[in-house]
Structures are given as structure tokens and as C-alpha cells.
Write a protein that holds these residues in place. Structure first.
Motif, PDB file in Angstrom:
ATOM      1  N   GLU A 152    -116.403  29.551  46.778  1.00  0.00           N
ATOM      2  CA  GLU A 152    -116.305  29.003  45.427  1.00  0.00           C
ATOM      3  C   GLU A 152    -115.314  27.858  45.341  1.00  0.00           C
ATOM      4  O   GLU A 152    -114.312  27.809  46.071  1.00  0.00           O
ATOM      5  CB  GLU A 152    -115.865  30.123  44.470  1.00  0.00           C
ATOM      6  CG  GLU A 152    -115.900  29.769  43.000  1.00  0.00           C
ATOM      7  CD  GLU A 152    -117.283  29.314  42.529  1.00  0.00           C
ATOM      8  OE1 GLU A 152    -117.546  28.093  42.633  1.00  0.00           O
ATOM      9  OE2 GLU A 152    -118.073  30.165  42.068  1.00  0.00           O
ATOM     10  N   TYR A 153    -115.631  26.923  44.443  1.00  0.00           N
ATOM     11  CA  TYR A 153    -114.649  25.940  44.016  1.00  0.00           C
ATOM     12  C   TYR A 153    -113.617  26.665  43.158  1.00  0.00           C
ATOM     13  O   TYR A 153    -113.887  27.026  42.006  1.00  0.00           O
ATOM     14  CB  TYR A 153    -115.303  24.843  43.179  1.00  0.00           C
ATOM     15  CG  TYR A 153    -116.307  23.974  43.895  1.00  0.00           C
ATOM     16  CD1 TYR A 153    -115.952  23.233  45.015  1.00  0.00           C
ATOM     17  CD2 TYR A 153    -117.609  23.860  43.420  1.00  0.00           C
ATOM     18  CE1 TYR A 153    -116.867  22.419  45.651  1.00  0.00           C
ATOM     19  CE2 TYR A 153    -118.535  23.043  44.045  1.00  0.00           C
ATOM     20  CZ  TYR A 153    -118.155  22.329  45.164  1.00  0.00           C
ATOM     21  OH  TYR A 153    -119.068  21.515  45.794  1.00  0.00           O
ATOM     22  N   ALA A 154    -112.455  26.908  43.709  1.00  0.00           N
ATOM     23  CA  ALA A 154    -111.355  27.544  42.980  1.00  0.00           C
ATOM     24  C   ALA A 154    -110.093  26.812  43.404  1.00  0.00           C
ATOM     25  O   ALA A 154    -109.639  26.940  44.549  1.00  0.00           O
ATOM     26  CB  ALA A 154    -111.266  29.040  43.302  1.00  0.00           C
ATOM     27  N   LEU A 155    -109.566  26.008  42.514  1.00  0.00           N
ATOM     28  CA  LEU A 155    -108.487  25.092  42.882  1.00  0.00           C
ATOM     29  C   LEU A 155    -107.197  25.840  43.202  1.00  0.00           C
ATOM     30  O   LEU A 155    -106.960  26.959  42.745  1.00  0.00           O
ATOM     31  CB  LEU A 155    -108.248  24.101  41.746  1.00  0.00           C
ATOM     32  CG  LEU A 155    -109.457  23.228  41.368  1.00  0.00           C
ATOM     33  CD1 LEU A 155    -109.131  22.372  40.150  1.00  0.00           C
ATOM     34  CD2 LEU A 155    -109.894  22.348  42.531  1.00  0.00           C
ATOM     35  N   SER A 156    -106.364  25.189  43.991  1.00  0.00           N
ATOM     36  CA  SER A 156    -105.094  25.786  44.403  1.00  0.00           C
ATOM     37  C   SER A 156    -104.114  25.922  43.245  1.00  0.00           C
ATOM     38  O   SER A 156    -103.199  26.732  43.295  1.00  0.00           O
ATOM     39  CB  SER A 156    -104.448  24.921  45.488  1.00  0.00           C
ATOM     40  OG  SER A 156    -104.020  23.682  44.920  1.00  0.00           O
ATOM     41  N   VAL A 160    -102.426  17.706  42.440  1.00  0.00           N
ATOM     42  CA  VAL A 160    -103.093  16.757  43.334  1.00  0.00           C
ATOM     43  C   VAL A 160    -104.526  17.199  43.617  1.00  0.00           C
ATOM     44  O   VAL A 160    -105.425  16.353  43.754  1.00  0.00           O
ATOM     45  CB  VAL A 160    -102.295  16.581  44.652  1.00  0.00           C
ATOM     46  CG1 VAL A 160    -102.263  17.884  45.460  1.00  0.00           C
ATOM     47  CG2 VAL A 160    -102.886  15.456  45.490  1.00  0.00           C
ATOM     48  N   ASP A 161    -104.778  18.506  43.675  1.00  0.00           N
ATOM     49  CA  ASP A 161    -106.134  18.978  43.942  1.00  0.00           C
ATOM     50  C   ASP A 161    -107.040  18.783  42.726  1.00  0.00           C
ATOM     51  O   ASP A 161    -108.210  18.429  42.863  1.00  0.00           O
ATOM     52  CB  ASP A 161    -106.107  20.442  44.365  1.00  0.00           C
ATOM     53  CG  ASP A 161    -105.420  20.634  45.709  1.00  0.00           C
ATOM     54  OD1 ASP A 161    -105.622  19.796  46.601  1.00  0.00           O
ATOM     55  OD2 ASP A 161    -104.668  21.614  45.861  1.00  0.00           O
ATOM     56  N   SER A 166    -111.502  15.541  40.422  1.00  0.00           N
ATOM     57  CA  SER A 166    -112.005  14.656  39.369  1.00  0.00           C
ATOM     58  C   SER A 166    -112.328  13.273  39.911  1.00  0.00           C
ATOM     59  O   SER A 166    -113.306  12.640  39.480  1.00  0.00           O
ATOM     60  CB  SER A 166    -110.987  14.564  38.229  1.00  0.00           C
ATOM     61  OG  SER A 166    -110.942  15.774  37.505  1.00  0.00           O
ATOM     62  N   ALA A 167    -111.540  12.794  40.868  1.00  0.00           N
ATOM     63  CA  ALA A 167    -111.797  11.474  41.438  1.00  0.00           C
ATOM     64  C   ALA A 167    -113.111  11.450  42.208  1.00  0.00           C
ATOM     65  O   ALA A 167    -113.901  10.500  42.096  1.00  0.00           O
ATOM     66  CB  ALA A 167    -110.639  11.070  42.347  1.00  0.00           C
ATOM     67  N   VAL A 168    -113.362  12.482  43.012  1.00  0.00           N
ATOM     68  CA  VAL A 168    -114.613  12.553  43.773  1.00  0.00           C
ATOM     69  C   VAL A 168    -115.804  12.658  42.827  1.00  0.00           C
ATOM     70  O   VAL A 168    -116.835  12.002  43.007  1.00  0.00           O
ATOM     71  CB  VAL A 168    -114.571  13.741  44.754  1.00  0.00           C
ATOM     72  CG1 VAL A 168    -115.946  13.985  45.369  1.00  0.00           C
ATOM     73  CG2 VAL A 168    -113.534  13.498  45.843  1.00  0.00           C
ATOM     74  N   GLY A 225    -107.674  23.248  49.354  1.00  0.00           N
ATOM     75  CA  GLY A 225    -107.075  23.297  48.028  1.00  0.00           C
ATOM     76  C   GLY A 225    -108.087  23.221  46.907  1.00  0.00           C
ATOM     77  O   GLY A 225    -107.722  23.347  45.735  1.00  0.00           O
ATOM     78  N   ILE A 226    -109.372  23.013  47.259  1.00  0.00           N
ATOM     79  CA  ILE A 226    -110.432  22.916  46.253  1.00  0.00           C
ATOM     80  C   ILE A 226    -111.461  24.029  46.434  1.00  0.00           C
ATOM     81  O   ILE A 226    -111.841  24.694  45.467  1.00  0.00           O
ATOM     82  CB  ILE A 226    -111.115  21.535  46.314  1.00  0.00           C
ATOM     83  CG1 ILE A 226    -110.110  20.452  45.894  1.00  0.00           C
ATOM     84  CG2 ILE A 226    -112.375  21.490  45.448  1.00  0.00           C
ATOM     85  CD1 ILE A 226    -110.624  19.037  46.034  1.00  0.00           C
TER      86      ILE A 226
END
Length: 255
Positions: A152-156, A160-161, A166-168, A225-226
């Protein structure tokens, strides 16, 4: 923006199904990371005699990852999107693979009752309305001692993560979605990750649901981290009797 849920989200995936594989194939590490998470289930003997439930199987990318890790396992893929399942079913699979159309909340009504030796859930939990209720259903269909791996996408939790995610999305994924008429789905993808549990919070959620041996394992590269793999076990104890691995029972429901 409001997140898409239930039938609305399934409909968005239906509409995007025709181009979804191209989108994910363009994402660096997407399939490699799925395979890494599938290997972290650590199914022995190439999966021979093991029944695995693939929740939120989509177009079958997670199913393929499971078969790379455990080519002799019996796999049941479940998804709420008719369009995504149609893409999955159009691919070549061994006879031990079946697919069932059902939301995870209603999978038992579709014949997906287990007990399963393992459950693999990729990109599922941030897309459900009640993650705790779904974890309860997952625990119910796992045999005592059964294994769970969540990819899963579960941020750290680090700023910065969040910024990198969001940038990607802004540079690559959201423009893709708009150009293919699927902007609502990919905006949901972006926001659902920002609004979902951090990795530590989801690990706590797993423990509250009664899982033991919970571990949080990062993915390499830019997704460190993502994206994480969460591995856990349904404890031995009361409930369904433990069956001998190597003699699988019913693992599929109506197609």
C-alpha cells in the motif's frame, strides 16, 4: 476534493480499465515492487497446496506477482470493478487462478469464504470506506496461522515524502489521467494517499484488528517512504480449526 467511494470508485475504475495497464507499466518499479511484496508472504514450496486470496486484484498485476513468487499456489482474485476484472480475465492464467466480481465488503456473499492460507491486498485499504471492517473480514477468511501481506501507499509521515508524492502525481499521473478522460480517478489516487494512514498508523490498525507479528517493510528507490509492505499473521486460537497446508479446500466463488 471528496474521495470516490464504493460504486462511484468502481465505476471510475471501469472507465479506466482499458488504459490502466499502460499507466502502471510506465510507473518505475510498479510491477517489481508488487513482486517484492508477494515474496514477503514467504510461501514455501513454490506455494504448492496453498490457497491465496488476492483482494483488489484489478487487472491482475497483483495476481501475476503472486504467481511469480508462488507459481504452484491456488489464487482467487476479487475486485469490485467489472471493467478491471474483464481485463484480468482476458489474460492467460493457469487453471488454479479464478476471479470473482464482488466488493471486499460483500465477498462472502459471492462465495469467497475461505479459509485461505494467505491474503494479499495491493492498493486496497485506502480505497475502502471502513478499513477496520475490511480487516475484520480479512481476518475471518484467513485460517488461524494464516498470513497477510498488504502492499500500500502509506506515507512515512515525513513532509518530504508527502511533497515527493504530490510532485510525481502533478508531473506525470494527473496529466495522464486528464488526457485519457480519467481525471477524477487519478485525482482520487493522489488525495487518497495523502489522506490515508501513515505507515506506523496502519501497522497499529493491523494490531487492533487482532493480527500479530506485524512488520512494516519499505520499498526501494523513489518510493521509499511512500510505499510499504505490511506483513502479519492471524494468530492461532479460537475460530475455524487449523487445516493441514497441502490439502486446500474451496478457494473460488462464482465468476
Amino acid at each position: 476534493m471528496a474521495l470516490l467511494r464504493d460504486a462511484e470508485l468502481a465505476g471510475a475504475f471501469d472507465r479506466a480499465a482499458g488504459t490502466y495497464d499502460r499507466m502502471t507499466s510506465a510507473s518505475p518499479g510498479y510491477h517489481r515492487h508488487l513482486r517484492r511484496s508477494a515474496r514477503r508472504l514467504a510461501l514455501p514450496g513454490l506455494g504448492a497446496g496453498w490457497s491465496v486470496l488476492d483482494l483488489g486484484c484489478g487487472t491482475g498485476a497483483s495476481t501475476a506477482a503472486l504467481l511469480r513468487a508462488a507459481p504452484l499456489a491456488s489464487v482467487t482474485g476479487v475486485d469490485a470493478s467489472v471493467g478491471m476484472l474483464a481485463r484480468a480475465r482476458s489474460k492467460a492464467w493457469p487453471g488454479r487462478v479464478t476471479f470473482v466480481h464482488a466488493p471486499v465488503e460483500g465477498m462472502t456473499g459471492a462465495g469467497v469464504t475461505g479459509p485461505y492460507d494467505a491474503v494479499f491486498a495491493a492498493y486496497l485499504f485506502r480505497n475502502v470506506t471502513d478499513p477496520d471492517a475490511v480487516l475484520g473480514r480479512v481476518r475471518d477468511v484467513l485460517r488461524p496461522g494464516g498470513r497477510l501481506a498488504v502492499h500500500e501507499y502509506a506515507l512515512s509521515g515525513r513532509a518530504v515524502d508527502r511533497a515527493l508524492w504530490s510532485a510525481v502525481m502533478a508531473a506525470v499521473v494527473l496529466p495522464w489521467g486528464r488526457s485519457h478522460g480519467d481525471g477524477a480517478l487519478y485525482r482520487h489516487l493522489w488525495r487518497s494517499v495523502l489522506d490515508f494512514d501513515t505507515a506506523d498508523a496502519f501497522a497499529r490498525r493491523l494490531r487492533r484488528a487482532g493480527f500479530t507479528g506485524v512488520r512494516v517493510l519499505p520499498q526501494p528507490g523513489w518510493q521509499t517512504g511512500i510505499t510499504h509492505t505490511f506483513v502479519a499473521t492471524r494468530p492461532e486460537g479460537a475460530g475455524r480449526s487449523v487445516r493441514t497446508v497441502g490439502r486446500p479446500d474451496h478457494t473460488s466463488g462464482p465468476g
